[in-house]
Design a protein around this motif. Structure first.
Motif, PDB file in Angstrom:
ATOM      1  N   PHE A 109      -1.717   2.936   7.349  1.00 20.81           N
ATOM      2  CA  PHE A 109      -2.498   2.785   6.123  1.00 20.81           C
ATOM      3  C   PHE A 109      -3.998   2.868   6.393  1.00 20.81           C
ATOM      4  O   PHE A 109      -4.760   3.389   5.564  1.00 20.81           O
ATOM      5  CB  PHE A 109      -2.134   1.479   5.419  1.00 20.81           C
ATOM      6  CG  PHE A 109      -0.753   1.495   4.814  1.00 20.81           C
ATOM      7  CD1 PHE A 109      -0.334   2.551   4.024  1.00 20.81           C
ATOM      8  CD2 PHE A 109       0.145   0.454   5.041  1.00 20.81           C
ATOM      9  CE1 PHE A 109       0.940   2.584   3.471  1.00 20.81           C
ATOM     10  CE2 PHE A 109       1.413   0.466   4.491  1.00 20.81           C
ATOM     11  CZ  PHE A 109       1.815   1.542   3.704  1.00 20.81           C
ATOM     12  N   GLN A 110      -4.446   2.392   7.537  1.00 16.03           N
ATOM     13  CA  GLN A 110      -5.860   2.527   7.886  1.00 16.03           C
ATOM     14  C   GLN A 110      -6.241   4.001   7.992  1.00 16.03           C
ATOM     15  O   GLN A 110      -7.309   4.418   7.519  1.00 16.03           O
ATOM     16  CB  GLN A 110      -6.153   1.806   9.213  1.00 16.03           C
ATOM     17  CG  GLN A 110      -6.228   0.292   9.084  1.00 16.03           C
ATOM     18  CD  GLN A 110      -6.431  -0.397  10.432  1.00 16.03           C
ATOM     19  OE1 GLN A 110      -6.185   0.176  11.494  1.00 16.03           O
ATOM     20  NE2 GLN A 110      -6.880  -1.647  10.400  1.00 16.03           N
ATOM     21  N   TRP A 111      -5.389   4.795   8.614  1.00 13.13           N
ATOM     22  CA  TRP A 111      -5.693   6.224   8.741  1.00 13.13           C
ATOM     23  C   TRP A 111      -5.651   6.911   7.379  1.00 13.13           C
ATOM     24  O   TRP A 111      -6.498   7.765   7.082  1.00 13.13           O
ATOM     25  CB  TRP A 111      -4.694   6.883   9.698  1.00 13.13           C
ATOM     26  CG  TRP A 111      -5.019   8.332   9.921  1.00 13.13           C
ATOM     27  CD1 TRP A 111      -5.909   8.834  10.818  1.00 13.13           C
ATOM     28  CD2 TRP A 111      -4.477   9.452   9.219  1.00 13.13           C
ATOM     29  NE1 TRP A 111      -5.955  10.208  10.719  1.00 13.13           N
ATOM     30  CE2 TRP A 111      -5.089  10.606   9.739  1.00 13.13           C
ATOM     31  CE3 TRP A 111      -3.538   9.591   8.191  1.00 13.13           C
ATOM     32  CZ2 TRP A 111      -4.780  11.894   9.287  1.00 13.13           C
ATOM     33  CZ3 TRP A 111      -3.245  10.865   7.738  1.00 13.13           C
ATOM     34  CH2 TRP A 111      -3.849  11.991   8.271  1.00 13.13           C
ATOM     35  N   LEU A 112      -4.664   6.561   6.535  1.00 11.14           N
ATOM     36  CA  LEU A 112      -4.547   7.184   5.219  1.00 11.14           C
ATOM     37  C   LEU A 112      -5.783   6.904   4.352  1.00 11.14           C
ATOM     38  O   LEU A 112      -6.213   7.762   3.584  1.00 11.14           O
ATOM     39  CB  LEU A 112      -3.283   6.687   4.506  1.00 11.14           C
ATOM     40  CG  LEU A 112      -1.954   7.234   5.034  1.00 11.14           C
ATOM     41  CD1 LEU A 112      -0.781   6.491   4.408  1.00 11.14           C
ATOM     42  CD2 LEU A 112      -1.855   8.735   4.759  1.00 11.14           C
ATOM     43  N   ARG A 113      -6.344   5.714   4.490  1.00 13.64           N
ATOM     44  CA  ARG A 113      -7.546   5.385   3.690  1.00 13.64           C
ATOM     45  C   ARG A 113      -8.723   6.263   4.097  1.00 13.64           C
ATOM     46  O   ARG A 113      -9.583   6.579   3.273  1.00 13.64           O
ATOM     47  CB  ARG A 113      -7.904   3.906   3.875  1.00 13.64           C
ATOM     48  CG  ARG A 113      -6.970   2.936   3.169  1.00 13.64           C
ATOM     49  CD  ARG A 113      -7.496   1.513   3.211  1.00 13.64           C
ATOM     50  NE  ARG A 113      -6.489   0.594   2.697  1.00 13.64           N
ATOM     51  CZ  ARG A 113      -5.625  -0.064   3.453  1.00 13.64           C
ATOM     52  NH1 ARG A 113      -5.664   0.071   4.769  1.00 13.64           N
ATOM     53  NH2 ARG A 113      -4.747  -0.878   2.920  1.00 13.64           N
ATOM     54  N   LYS A 114      -8.780   6.647   5.382  1.00 12.77           N
ATOM     55  CA  LYS A 114      -9.921   7.409   5.873  1.00 12.77           C
ATOM     56  C   LYS A 114      -9.682   8.903   5.840  1.00 12.77           C
ATOM     57  O   LYS A 114     -10.621   9.693   5.956  1.00 12.77           O
ATOM     58  CB  LYS A 114     -10.227   6.998   7.318  1.00 12.77           C
ATOM     59  CG  LYS A 114     -10.642   5.530   7.470  1.00 12.77           C
ATOM     60  CD  LYS A 114     -10.811   5.190   8.952  1.00 12.77           C
ATOM     61  CE  LYS A 114     -11.152   3.733   9.145  1.00 12.77           C
ATOM     62  NZ  LYS A 114     -11.249   3.354  10.577  1.00 12.77           N
ATOM     63  N   SER A 115      -8.441   9.342   5.698  1.00 13.52           N
ATOM     64  CA  SER A 115      -8.106  10.760   5.837  1.00 13.52           C
ATOM     65  C   SER A 115      -8.714  11.594   4.718  1.00 13.52           C
ATOM     66  O   SER A 115      -8.553  11.283   3.539  1.00 13.52           O
ATOM     67  CB  SER A 115      -6.579  10.944   5.829  1.00 13.52           C
ATOM     68  OG  SER A 115      -6.258  12.312   5.720  1.00 13.52           O
TER      69      SER A 115
ATOM     70  N   ASP B 132       0.810  -1.220   0.000  1.00 17.11           N
ATOM     71  CA  ASP B 132       0.000   0.000   0.000  1.00 17.11           C
ATOM     72  C   ASP B 132       0.841   1.268   0.000  1.00 17.11           C
ATOM     73  O   ASP B 132       0.355   2.354   0.355  1.00 17.11           O
ATOM     74  CB  ASP B 132      -0.922   0.009   1.227  1.00 17.11           C
ATOM     75  CG  ASP B 132      -1.970  -1.083   1.157  1.00 17.11           C
ATOM     76  OD1 ASP B 132      -2.474  -1.336   0.045  1.00 17.11           O
ATOM     77  OD2 ASP B 132      -2.283  -1.687   2.200  1.00 17.11           O
ATOM     78  N   TYR B 133       2.093   1.158  -0.419  1.00 15.70           N
ATOM     79  CA  TYR B 133       3.010   2.296  -0.367  1.00 15.70           C
ATOM     80  C   TYR B 133       2.454   3.531  -1.075  1.00 15.70           C
ATOM     81  O   TYR B 133       2.655   4.658  -0.630  1.00 15.70           O
ATOM     82  CB  TYR B 133       4.357   1.901  -0.979  1.00 15.70           C
ATOM     83  CG  TYR B 133       5.297   3.060  -1.146  1.00 15.70           C
ATOM     84  CD1 TYR B 133       5.903   3.649  -0.039  1.00 15.70           C
ATOM     85  CD2 TYR B 133       5.566   3.593  -2.406  1.00 15.70           C
ATOM     86  CE1 TYR B 133       6.753   4.727  -0.185  1.00 15.70           C
ATOM     87  CE2 TYR B 133       6.419   4.674  -2.559  1.00 15.70           C
ATOM     88  CZ  TYR B 133       7.008   5.239  -1.444  1.00 15.70           C
ATOM     89  OH  TYR B 133       7.847   6.320  -1.584  1.00 15.70           O
ATOM     90  N   SER B 134       1.726   3.339  -2.176  1.00 14.70           N
ATOM     91  CA  SER B 134       1.224   4.488  -2.941  1.00 14.70           C
ATOM     92  C   SER B 134       0.288   5.362  -2.103  1.00 14.70           C
ATOM     93  O   SER B 134       0.189   6.576  -2.347  1.00 14.70           O
ATOM     94  CB  SER B 134       0.505   4.025  -4.212  1.00 14.70           C
ATOM     95  OG  SER B 134      -0.613   3.229  -3.887  1.00 14.70           O
ATOM     96  N   LEU B 135      -0.397   4.787  -1.116  1.00 14.26           N
ATOM     97  CA  LEU B 135      -1.229   5.603  -0.229  1.00 14.26           C
ATOM     98  C   LEU B 135      -0.389   6.644   0.498  1.00 14.26           C
ATOM     99  O   LEU B 135      -0.786   7.807   0.645  1.00 14.26           O
ATOM    100  CB  LEU B 135      -1.934   4.717   0.804  1.00 14.26           C
ATOM    101  CG  LEU B 135      -3.110   3.857   0.346  1.00 14.26           C
ATOM    102  CD1 LEU B 135      -3.517   2.907   1.473  1.00 14.26           C
ATOM    103  CD2 LEU B 135      -4.281   4.727  -0.072  1.00 14.26           C
TER     104      LEU B 135
END
Length: 476
Positions: A467-473, A225-228
């Motif tokens: 990554f969980q936070w980045l998906r929701k940010s 998921d690096y691209s996130l």
């Protein structure tokens, strides 16, 4: 008649004692019962440095609770080795603090912190007022806050960052990333703080951010998921990058002047943009390299040449690598040779990276003192990390015989090639290598194990959280 003359040592000792007595007296005049020798001993005779945590007591008494502890990246070590960390390590800390809000910042006051936990009053603090410690970063310690205060500080940076000084803005960024990496803070806090960067006009906070982001990047750059993460960083960098643009290309007889701070900030932003994949930055680098190849005139601005060379080598074909390799051999300028050699390690092509590693050690084409840098820089390239690590192990006997007596060089090589290893497999390979190699360069290898263990532990604890936070940010 002979006159007695104290030795230099005795004279220095007498002067130091006199200074300490004078400082003690000055402190006592101010009502502070502080022994300067005791203060200095706790900083010079103890390992490491503290983290000071300031927690606002959200009540009517406007007090704060301040705690200190030994700052370590591996907090589990305190559980595994309590004898090492429970030796009552504590410091006498001159902590400067100020309070403020969106339009006001108080004058700083100094609090002397001597105990593990203390309560102090620092003036009136309303619910919406933030508190800031270690004003202008004069103390050698990190500062943490309760989460509500962190949110207030981030809000201040977003609305009017210049209420907080440049030095403290840089210090906040450096502290928050390191505190999160060590587990003192949730992983989203440093990611939230960089959202203010588009408004930042000074070099130091950008430099603190880029240094911290590159460290985090090396922990994440081989994840699915690096691209996130890279997209999130690019979003914070994009507006400043397009606003600052590129330095003008060099032309014959041109004299291009820019302030040092502006030039360094522009370079920092371009480096972030190209490193994290900004398409315009990539096109500009490719264009400059192509112009150099076609005209055989290097018009690339001097302060971004390393960025352009590396970006060009990573994006363009094998012919560009060969062109840079040729220029590396033909130039006589030592500084330019180092930049060109480092650029060669940026390739995405495993064959070319292997070729460079082999040529650096087995031929006279690469200066002896640069061989270590080649291996380290290949290891920093996510496409070359495994290659450099394998090469290091296969060639250890040769490398150790060549550099072993130069302890600094050997330690530099070991730390450089292992510091970004972060998988269980790589950790096991490192431990197996130490057994097979007989434990030569023991301290450096033992330190390498600690760092890789910390990297692996960080991945298991925090990678998913990020990554969980980045998906929701909403800023992602």
């Amino acid at each position: 008649m002979d006159v007695y003359k104290p030795t230099s040592y005795a004279l220095c000792k007498a002067i130091k004692q006199a200074k300490r007595q004078y400082m003690d007296q000055a402190m006592q005049k101010e009502g502070k019962d502080i022994n300067i020798k005791e203060v200095m001993d706790c900083w010079t005779l103890q390992m490491g440095y503290p983290v000071v945590t300031i927690s606002k007591n959200y009540s009517l008494d406007h007090s704060v609770t301040i705690t200190q502890e030994h700052f370590v990246y591996d907090r589990d070590a305190k559980i595994r080795d309590p004898d090492l960390f429970n030796r009552s390590l504590q410091w006498q800390i001159p902590l400067t603090v100020a309070v403020g809000n969106s339009t006001y910042k108080s004058s700083e006051v100094i609090l002397w912190i001597s105990n593990k936990t203390e309560t102090h009053k620092v003036g009136r603090m309303d619910e919406d007022m933030w508190l800031l410690g270690n004003i202008n970063q004069t103390g050698y310690f990190r500062v943490n806050y309760d989460l509500h205060n962190w949110r207030l500080l981030i809000g201040q940076l977003m609305t009017n960052p210049e209420i907080i000084s440049v030095g403290n803005r840089a210090g906040l960024i450096d502290d928050v990333f390191n505190l999160a990496r060590a587990g003192y803070l949730p992983q989203n806090v440093p990611l939230q703080i960089i959202c203010y960067l588009p408004q930042e006009r000074e070099f130091l906070p950008w430099h603190a951010a880029s240094r911290s982001l590159y460290q985090l990047d090396k922990l994440l750059d081989r994840t699915e998921d690096y691209s996130l993460f890279s997209d999130y960083v690019l979003k914070q960098v994009a507006s400043k990058y397009h606003k600052m643009g590129w330095p003008l290309a060099l032309t014959e007889g041109s004299v291009i002047q820019a302030s040092y701070q502006t030039e360094e900030l522009q370079r920092e932003v371009i480096m972030l943009a190209c490193s994290f994949g900004n398409k315009h930055c990539h096109r500009q680098a490719v264009s400059l390299i192509s112009d150099w190849i076609s005209s055989n005139k290097n018009r690339i601005p001097l302060n971004v040449r390393d960025i352009v060379y590396c970006t060009g080598v990573s994006l363009m074909d094998e012919d560009v690598w060969e062109f840079i390799w040729m220029k590396f051999h033909s130039t006589t300028a030592i500084s330019e040779k180092k930049v060109l050699l480092e650029a060669l390690t940026c390739s995405d092509n495993g064959f070319l990276l292997n070729r460079l590693l082999n040529l650096s050690l087995s031929s006279d084409l690469v200066p002896d003192q640069d061989v270590i840098d080649v291996i380290i820089h290949v290891g920093r390239n996510p496409h070359g990390r495994h290659l450099a690590w394998r090469y290091f192990r296969e060639k250890w006997d040769i490398l150790n015989s060549r550099y072993g007596e130069a302890l600094f060089m050997n330690s530099k090589l070991i730390s450089g090639v292992t510091e970004f290893l972060n998988t269980d497999t790589e950790l096991n390979e490192l431990k197996e290598f130490i057994q097979i190699s007989g434990g030569g360069a023991g301290p450096a290898l033992a330190r390498a194990v600690e760092i890789v263990e910390a990297n692996v532990r960080w991945h298991s604890l925090y990678q998913r959280q990020i990554f969980q936070w980045l998906r929701k940010s909403p800023n992602g």
